[in-house]
Design an enzyme around this catalytic site. Structure first.
Site, mmCIF file in Angstrom:
data_model
loop_
_atom_site.group_PDB
_atom_site.id
_atom_site.type_symbol
_atom_site.label_atom_id
_atom_site.label_comp_id
_atom_site.label_asym_id
_atom_site.label_seq_id
_atom_site.Cartn_x
_atom_site.Cartn_y
_atom_site.Cartn_z
ATOM 1 N N SER A 242 0.651 -1.331 -0.009
ATOM 2 C CA SER A 242 0.006 0.029 -0.019
ATOM 3 C C SER A 242 0.981 1.176 0.085
ATOM 4 O O SER A 242 1.574 1.550 -0.860
ATOM 5 C CB SER A 242 -1.083 -0.007 1.331
ATOM 6 O OG SER A 242 -1.750 0.899 0.905
ATOM 7 N N ASP A 334 -9.164 -4.859 -5.984
ATOM 8 C CA ASP A 334 -8.731 -4.048 -4.899
ATOM 9 C C ASP A 334 -9.721 -2.697 -4.859
ATOM 10 O O ASP A 334 -9.778 -2.005 -5.814
ATOM 11 C CB ASP A 334 -7.145 -3.464 -5.166
ATOM 12 C CG ASP A 334 -6.695 -2.850 -3.988
ATOM 13 O OD1 ASP A 334 -7.603 -2.080 -3.230
ATOM 14 O OD2 ASP A 334 -5.440 -2.683 -3.821
ATOM 15 N N HIS A 369 -7.293 -5.809 -1.658
ATOM 16 C CA HIS A 369 -6.155 -4.944 -1.274
ATOM 17 C C HIS A 369 -5.021 -5.632 -0.326
ATOM 18 O O HIS A 369 -3.904 -5.518 -0.251
ATOM 19 C CB HIS A 369 -6.422 -3.687 -0.637
ATOM 20 C CG HIS A 369 -5.562 -2.692 -0.549
ATOM 21 N ND1 HIS A 369 -4.951 -1.907 -1.281
ATOM 22 C CD2 HIS A 369 -5.043 -2.032 0.877
ATOM 23 C CE1 HIS A 369 -3.915 -1.019 -0.800
ATOM 24 N NE2 HIS A 369 -3.907 -1.109 0.301
#
Length: 432
Positions: A242, A334, A369
């Protein structure tokens, strides 16, 4: 390890293992054709109950082998030897928005595997198990050293593999939630890589002064690894997830101090002010808060925050400057960040720059994600506390349970292969 009760035998082998190791579950001595439920239960560190279960029918010998037999229902279906782990979910009636994460890596996840008569779907504590086995799942292998690091104003933990070393190393960065997250680093050390888990958002110096770290904070962490006597200073990688991906790509492209041997990036993007610090990158995200979407479940969707992909070269990392092998891992579902769209642009930029041979791209359908180590429970949405405002949100991460579980297993295996090739072997293009 096995426990016999009411004549039914249940075995789980191995009963003590790393979290990314498979186990074999076998039920024996039941009645031929009997309907059984195989159930797993875990009490998390924050005292929430998680469970998974599958419905089985015994064969003619009164046995069920989870490596061979179909689950006909439950939290997973089909032949799924590890379904008892990756399909774990909070028990009915639990607090909403839970996510299972390990804070203390020096203790195991303790999972009780049990077998029950009939095909049950709820109320397991009210029923008597025919047999039960306690299973330990560890992030730290025996002999791994955990060493808190406070030198040079770092807030970090170093994990060293068993043995004298020296070892290649990984600088490990998590995302926008902050805190010192150790479980991936400890698992990497269990596989022979020294790993430094680094808190770069809520570190002690930031908490004390109120000032966020500049880019040289990452260079300081790199130099700590480079100069450590049990680390091979010329064989250091960076791993980001991330926001950690944004910082990894920035340092790989622009740092004059960090000479990365390779980089691994999960669920992130190259879109950021090129000359910006961590604080400026985050402020750039905040400027686009009006692009936040909220679904019918009141879950926050930040996917569009940095879209569309900018054409201005000042607003994204110049991927042509990356001169180390790069493994990019993204999920097509995601919902939190435009990782897949960013990956396509990264690929395009590297093709144009002539360094596409350095890129290994793994794209997974039905994957969200939070791509974690294998057999971690899938979390489609959970509460998320912003480190800046400390406000609590429910964030939609995305992913479908089966597809996400497959991606976690495959991407972890290939990530370890990638690190072994580039940190232990000679430099050459990975062929995953």
């Amino acid at each position: 390890m096995a426990n016999k009760q009411c004549s039914v035998l249940l075995s789980v082998h191995p009963s003590r293992a790393l979290v990314d190791e498979k186990f074999k579950v076998l039920v024996q001595n039941a009645s031929p054709g009997a309907e059984l439920t195989v159930h797993s239960h875990l009490l998390s560190e924050d005292k929430h109950n998680w469970e998974a279960f599958g419905h089985y029918i015994c064969d003619s010998t009164g046995s069920v082998n989870l490596c061979e037999d179909l689950s006909l229902g439950g939290t997973y279906e089909g032949v799924e030897p590890m379904g008892l782990l990756w399909s774990l979910r909070p028990v009915p009636g639990s607090k909403p928005g839970l996510r299972l994460r390990k804070s203390n890596v020096e203790t195991p996840l303790k999972v009780t595997v049990s077998v029950y008569q009939g095909h049950l779907t709820e109320g397991f504590p009210e029923h008597r198990a025919l047999a039960a086995v306690l299973v330990e799942r560890w992030y730290m292998a025996p002999g791994v050293q955990r060493i808190p690091v406070t030198e040079h104003n770092l807030t970090a933990t170093l994990f060293l593999p068993p043995g004298p070393g020296p070892f290649p190393a990984v600088l490990d960065l998590w995302g926008g939630g902050g805190n010192l997250v150790e479980y991936r680093s400890s698992l990497l050390a269990s596989h022979g890589f020294a790993a430094l888990a680094l808190d770069y958002l809520t570190n002690d110096l930031t908490i004390t002064t109120g000032k966020m770290m500049k880019n040289d904070y990452f260079e300081t962490a790199y130099k700590f690894l480079e100069q450590h006597p049990q680390i091979v200073g010329s064989r250091i990688a960076m791993w980001g997830l991330s926001l950690g991906t944004a910082m990894t790509l920035k340092m790989a492209a622009y740092s004059k101090v960090m000479k990365l041997r390779c980089a691994v990036c999960y669920s992130g993007s190259h879109i950021q002010p090129v000359n910006g610090s961590t604080e400026e990158i985050l402020n750039n995200f905040l400027k686009n808060q009006d692009k936040t979407r909220i679904n019918e479940k009141q879950e926050m969707i930040w996917h569009d925050l940095i879209l569309p992909i900018p054409e201005d070269p000042a607003l994204k990392v110049d991927m042509g400057r990356v001169q180390c092998p790069l493994l990019l891992v993204v999920g097509q579902d995601d919902q939190n960040w435009p990782a897949f769209v960013s990956a396509m642009d990264i690929k395009k930029m590297m093709e144009k720059a002539g360094n596409i041979h350095l890129l290994t791209l793994l794209v997974y359908p039905d994957t969200g994600h939070l791509i974690e180590p294998p057999y971690s429970p899938h979390t489609r949405a959970s509460t998320f506390r912003s480190f800046e405002s400390r406000e609590l949100y429910t964030s939609l991460w995305g992913g479908q349970t089966v597809g996400h579980a497959r991606a976690q297993e495959d991407s972890w295996r290939k990530s370890l292969m990638f690190l072994r090739e580039h940190l232990y072997g000679r430099r050459k293009k990975s062929n995953l």
